[in-house]
Motif scaffolding. Structure first.
Motif, mmCIF file in Angstrom:
data_model
loop_
_atom_site.group_PDB
_atom_site.id
_atom_site.type_symbol
_atom_site.label_atom_id
_atom_site.label_comp_id
_atom_site.label_asym_id
_atom_site.label_seq_id
_atom_site.Cartn_x
_atom_site.Cartn_y
_atom_site.Cartn_z
ATOM 1 N N LYS A 205 22.190 41.714 24.698
ATOM 2 C CA LYS A 205 21.954 41.407 23.234
ATOM 3 C C LYS A 205 23.182 40.345 22.711
ATOM 4 N N ALA A 206 24.115 40.043 23.530
ATOM 5 C CA ALA A 206 25.410 39.625 23.140
ATOM 6 C C ALA A 206 25.001 37.847 22.970
ATOM 7 N N GLN A 207 25.717 37.364 22.095
ATOM 8 C CA GLN A 207 25.656 36.029 21.961
ATOM 9 C C GLN A 207 26.971 35.246 22.380
ATOM 10 N N ARG A 208 28.059 35.946 22.345
ATOM 11 C CA ARG A 208 29.099 35.419 22.718
ATOM 12 C C ARG A 208 29.849 36.314 23.841
ATOM 13 N N PRO A 209 29.332 36.489 25.037
ATOM 14 C CA PRO A 209 30.087 37.453 26.130
ATOM 15 C C PRO A 209 31.192 36.924 26.724
ATOM 16 N N VAL A 210 32.144 37.702 26.905
ATOM 17 C CA VAL A 210 33.297 37.066 27.898
ATOM 18 C C VAL A 210 33.321 37.900 28.947
ATOM 19 N N ILE A 211 33.802 37.497 30.243
ATOM 20 C CA ILE A 211 34.265 38.592 31.226
ATOM 21 C C ILE A 211 35.880 38.402 31.193
ATOM 22 N N LEU A 212 36.531 39.585 31.299
ATOM 23 C CA LEU A 212 37.982 39.562 31.556
ATOM 24 C C LEU A 212 38.273 39.869 32.900
ATOM 25 N N VAL A 213 38.881 39.199 33.749
ATOM 26 C CA VAL A 213 39.052 39.894 35.272
ATOM 27 C C VAL A 213 40.574 40.038 35.427
ATOM 28 N N GLY A 214 40.754 40.973 35.765
ATOM 29 C CA GLY A 214 42.217 41.841 36.180
ATOM 30 C C GLY A 214 42.362 41.691 37.564
ATOM 31 N N GLY A 215 43.732 42.331 37.875
ATOM 32 C CA GLY A 215 44.022 42.219 39.393
ATOM 33 C C GLY A 215 43.384 43.196 40.138
ATOM 34 N N GLY A 216 42.688 44.368 39.553
ATOM 35 C CA GLY A 216 41.676 45.332 40.064
ATOM 36 C C GLY A 216 40.779 44.580 40.919
ATOM 37 N N VAL A 217 40.223 43.519 40.651
ATOM 38 C CA VAL A 217 39.162 42.892 41.520
ATOM 39 C C VAL A 217 39.645 42.462 42.848
ATOM 40 N N LEU A 219 42.227 43.742 44.202
ATOM 41 C CA LEU A 219 42.936 44.775 44.997
ATOM 42 C C LEU A 219 41.592 45.615 45.594
ATOM 43 N N SER A 220 40.512 45.537 45.114
ATOM 44 C CA SER A 220 39.243 46.159 45.768
ATOM 45 C C SER A 220 38.686 45.197 46.543
ATOM 46 N N SER A 221 39.290 44.042 47.125
ATOM 47 C CA SER A 221 38.484 43.055 47.788
ATOM 48 C C SER A 221 37.260 42.567 47.414
ATOM 49 N N ALA A 222 37.204 42.489 45.815
ATOM 50 C CA ALA A 222 35.698 41.994 45.242
ATOM 51 C C ALA A 222 35.751 40.869 44.989
ATOM 52 N N GLN A 223 36.328 39.857 45.290
ATOM 53 C CA GLN A 223 36.521 38.455 44.745
ATOM 54 C C GLN A 223 35.242 37.641 45.242
ATOM 55 N N LYS A 224 34.724 37.970 46.300
ATOM 56 C CA LYS A 224 33.107 37.058 46.630
ATOM 57 C C LYS A 224 32.058 37.889 45.521
ATOM 58 N N LEU A 225 32.029 39.141 45.356
ATOM 59 C CA LEU A 225 31.014 39.758 44.525
ATOM 60 C C LEU A 225 31.440 39.225 43.097
ATOM 61 N N PHE A 226 32.641 39.025 42.673
ATOM 62 C CA PHE A 226 32.898 38.722 41.316
ATOM 63 C C PHE A 226 32.217 37.064 41.322
ATOM 64 N N ASN A 227 32.752 36.320 42.267
ATOM 65 C CA ASN A 227 32.218 34.904 42.120
ATOM 66 C C ASN A 227 30.678 34.832 41.989
ATOM 67 N N ILE A 325 35.725 48.567 41.547
ATOM 68 C CA ILE A 325 35.233 47.402 41.289
ATOM 69 C C ILE A 325 34.186 46.726 42.227
ATOM 70 N N GLY A 326 34.302 46.938 43.446
ATOM 71 C CA GLY A 326 33.403 46.206 44.321
ATOM 72 C C GLY A 326 32.215 46.974 44.123
ATOM 73 N N TYR A 327 31.845 48.535 44.102
ATOM 74 C CA TYR A 327 30.740 48.896 44.110
ATOM 75 C C TYR A 327 29.773 48.668 42.903
ATOM 76 N N PHE A 328 30.836 48.718 41.618
ATOM 77 C CA PHE A 328 30.137 48.372 40.291
ATOM 78 C C PHE A 328 29.604 46.844 40.350
ATOM 79 N N LEU A 329 30.204 45.910 41.000
ATOM 80 C CA LEU A 329 29.900 44.367 40.863
ATOM 81 C C LEU A 329 28.465 44.279 41.805
#
Length: 586
Positions: A205-217, A219-227, A325-329
């Motif tokens: 439903k969003a028209q103006r979404p934003v992702i806010l990325v923190g250090g927890g990404v 720390l959970s070794s989830a950089q590849k999943l985030f990318n 974070i890794g599981y969620f992503l």
């Protein structure tokens, strides 16, 4: 097979994958130091202060995203670790701290005296508020159990430091490793209940979404999943201070760091959003400003491993996801292709307009520290590690360095400890000496906090490059004094003095370079590629500032220097706050 307990500890650490232990010698830790020295697969790195050892272990752990280890003797040695332990605790860094203690028969226990043994100090009670686990070992047969338990706690869930206090008679006791009981490893609970369908509905439903990325990404070794997620969604991405090195800054949908000292274009982007997916960030007041005004028309979804952080609500209607974070992503990435979302081209273009209008770099001159940081980032390479101290230098770098894929930016966040960058750089170097360059960026105040570690650079020929941003003042606090204390520069200019760092480094036997003009910045590239330690002192005006900067009780989109009210209103897609303020106030 019987062995001395300190030998068992050394072998245990080596088998766990630890390659370096940092510390400072002392009477109550000599057995352990001797055991470490006798191993070929484990190296003891003697620092020149226990705080330096604590930070070095943290730098090692941050770069490896696994356990770092530091040791210290009893009493003052143990208490000197405290700032580093606090830094690891607040930033969720897994570190094991081993402290020596007086013999068990010398310990005062419940006696109503202050001390029995020399340098006896109840370090366990002192560190409990800033560790995940701390215990004094009084039975040699518990050593395997306590080591395994401590490391399991440090590296699971929301990571953090642990401490084992080991009396001298326990260190020298003989144990049979066949008779030692282990800690029953518990399966890590990486999952919590959450409605992915609800999140997908909000995002759709969003028209103006934003992702806010923190250090927890990270720390959970989830950089590849985030990318992977970022590539599929193609929406604006902003970061917290601790999330600065998660996402490649060269990507066109990266829009900077939010917060009190964040990029103006990042704050405008998140302030005008209507949906925020916040990943592994605690959304403290330095990010949000006044919470009631933060992204006031946005739906907020927060994902965090720490339930206690999620219980601290930013918005009444926010949706909390308690999960790794890794599981969620991973779960989200499997569903993104099903998202019937609108095209975000106009929203991306709006964010690009903010970025173009309000760049972090002003004048292309050495008098603008943001320009220096921008130029530095141009001459760093893949796998380089940049370690920031605390103060204005940290904010200039966070605002203006362009961090590319696989680079690291190591930052003291929650503790905000001056003296951080040099020892952390040492630890980061030892984690992988063959990979990338390591830089330590500091101010004239911060470097003096752990300047003694220059001796370690010289002694071991560690090729860390130290860049001193020298404005001959404590600039961050000096700015506060101008804002709130009528320019009374107590202990920032008056009763404060910075030395000639080149002369000091030369006394340690370290090569130095003093830079005073913009054209001299071109000499930095070959210097950074050198295989020796070098101190580079950059001379700045005394009156330096970090701008933009958020004043108290203003929304994060309204940073100083204040924009004219009509210009701010023209940037807002949501209703501006404080629109009744006059231009004269700007």
């Amino acid at each position: 097979m019987p062995m001395k307990l300190s030998d068992y500890i050394a072998g245990f650490l080596a088998e766990r994958g630890c390659t370096h232990v940092f510390g400072y010698a002392g009477g109550a830790i000599t057995h352990l130091i001797d055991s470490l020295y006798q191993r070929q697969d484990l190296h003891f790195i003697g620092t020149y202060h226990e705080q330096g050892a604590a930070f070095a272990a943290e730098g090692y752990a941050r770069r490896k995203n696994d356990l770092g280890v530091a040791i210290a003797t009893s009493g003052p040695g143990a208490t000197n670790l405290l700032t580093g332990i606090g830094s690891a605790y607040f930033d969720s860094i897994p570190c094991l701290y081993l402290t020596g203690q007086v013999n068990t028969y010398e310990y005062k226990g419940a006696l109503p005296v202050r001390q029995l043994g020399f340098q006896e100090t109840d370090i366990v009670s002192i560190v409990k508020p800033i560790t995940k686990y701390a215990v004094r070992i009084i039975d040699p047969l518990q050593i395997r159990y306590e080591l395994e338990k401590a490391i399991s706690i440090a590296t699971s869930g929301r990571k953090g430091p642990v401490l084992l206090d080991i009396p001298m008679d326990i260190q020298r006791a003989n144990v049979d490793d066949n008779c030692l009981c282990g800690y029953p490893e518990k399966p890590e609970d990486r999952v919590a209940d959450f409605s992915l369908a609800h999140i997908m509905e909000l995002l759709g439903k969003a028209q103006r979404p934003v992702i806010l990325v923190g250090g927890g990404v990270r720390l959970s070794s989830a950089q590849k999943l985030f990318n992977q997620m970022a590539k599929q969604l193609e929406i604006p991405i902003v970061c917290s201070l601790m999330g600065r090195d998660v996402y490649d800054n060269t990507n066109d949908n990266y829009f900077g760091m939010i917060g009190a000292y964040g990029n103006r274009y990042a704050n405008l982007t998140i302030a005008n959003s209507d949906f925020i997916l916040a990943l592994g960030t605690r959304l403290d007041s330095r990010q949000t400003g006044t919470a009631s005004t933060f992204a006031r028309e946005a739906k907020l979804v927060r994902v965090d491993i720490d339930r206690n952080e999620l219980d601290k609500k930013i918005k009444k209607d926010e949706y909390a996801v308690h999960a790794d974070i890794g599981y969620f992503l991973h779960a989200l990435n499997e569903k993104i292709s099903q998202l019937n979302n609108p095209a975000y081209s106009s929203w991306l273009e709006q964010a690009r307009t903010y970025r173009q209008k309000y760049p972090s770099v002003g004048a292309n001159h050495i008098s603008d520290p943001n320009f220096i940081m921008s130029e530095l980032s141009k001459i760093t390479a893949v796998d380089d590690v940049i370690c920031l101290d605390v103060g204005q230098n940290q904010m200039w770098a966070a605002q203006s360095m362009q961090i590319s894929q696989d680079q690291r930016l190591l930052i003291s966040g929650g503790m905000g400890a001056m003296g951080f960058s040099l020892p952390v750089a040492i630890g980061a170097y030892y984690q992988n000496p063959q990979r990338g360059k390591v830089l330590a960026i500091a101010g004239d105040g911060g470097l003096q906090m752990n300047i003694q570690e220059l001796a370690l650079l010289k002694r071991n020929r560690i090729p860390v490059k130290i860049i001193v941003m020298n404005n001959h003042s404590l600039g961050m606090i000096r700015h506060f004094q101008e804002m709130y204390f009528e320019g009374r520069y107590n202990a920032t200019i008056k009763d404060y003095e910075a030395p000639d760092f080149c002369k000091i480094a030369a006394a340690y036997g370290i090569r130095t370079v003093n830079i005073k003009d913009s054209h001299e910045l071109s000499s930095l590239k070959p210097l950074l590629s050198s295989d020796e330690p070098i101190l580079i002192e950059i001379q700045l005006p005394q009156s330096t500032y970090v701008y933009p900067k958020l004043a108290i009780n203003r929304p994060i989109e309204d940073q100083e220097p204040l924009l004219p009210r009509d210009e701010l209103a023209g940037n807002m897609l949501v209703k501006p706050i404080g629109s009744d303020k006059t231009d004269s106030q700007a």
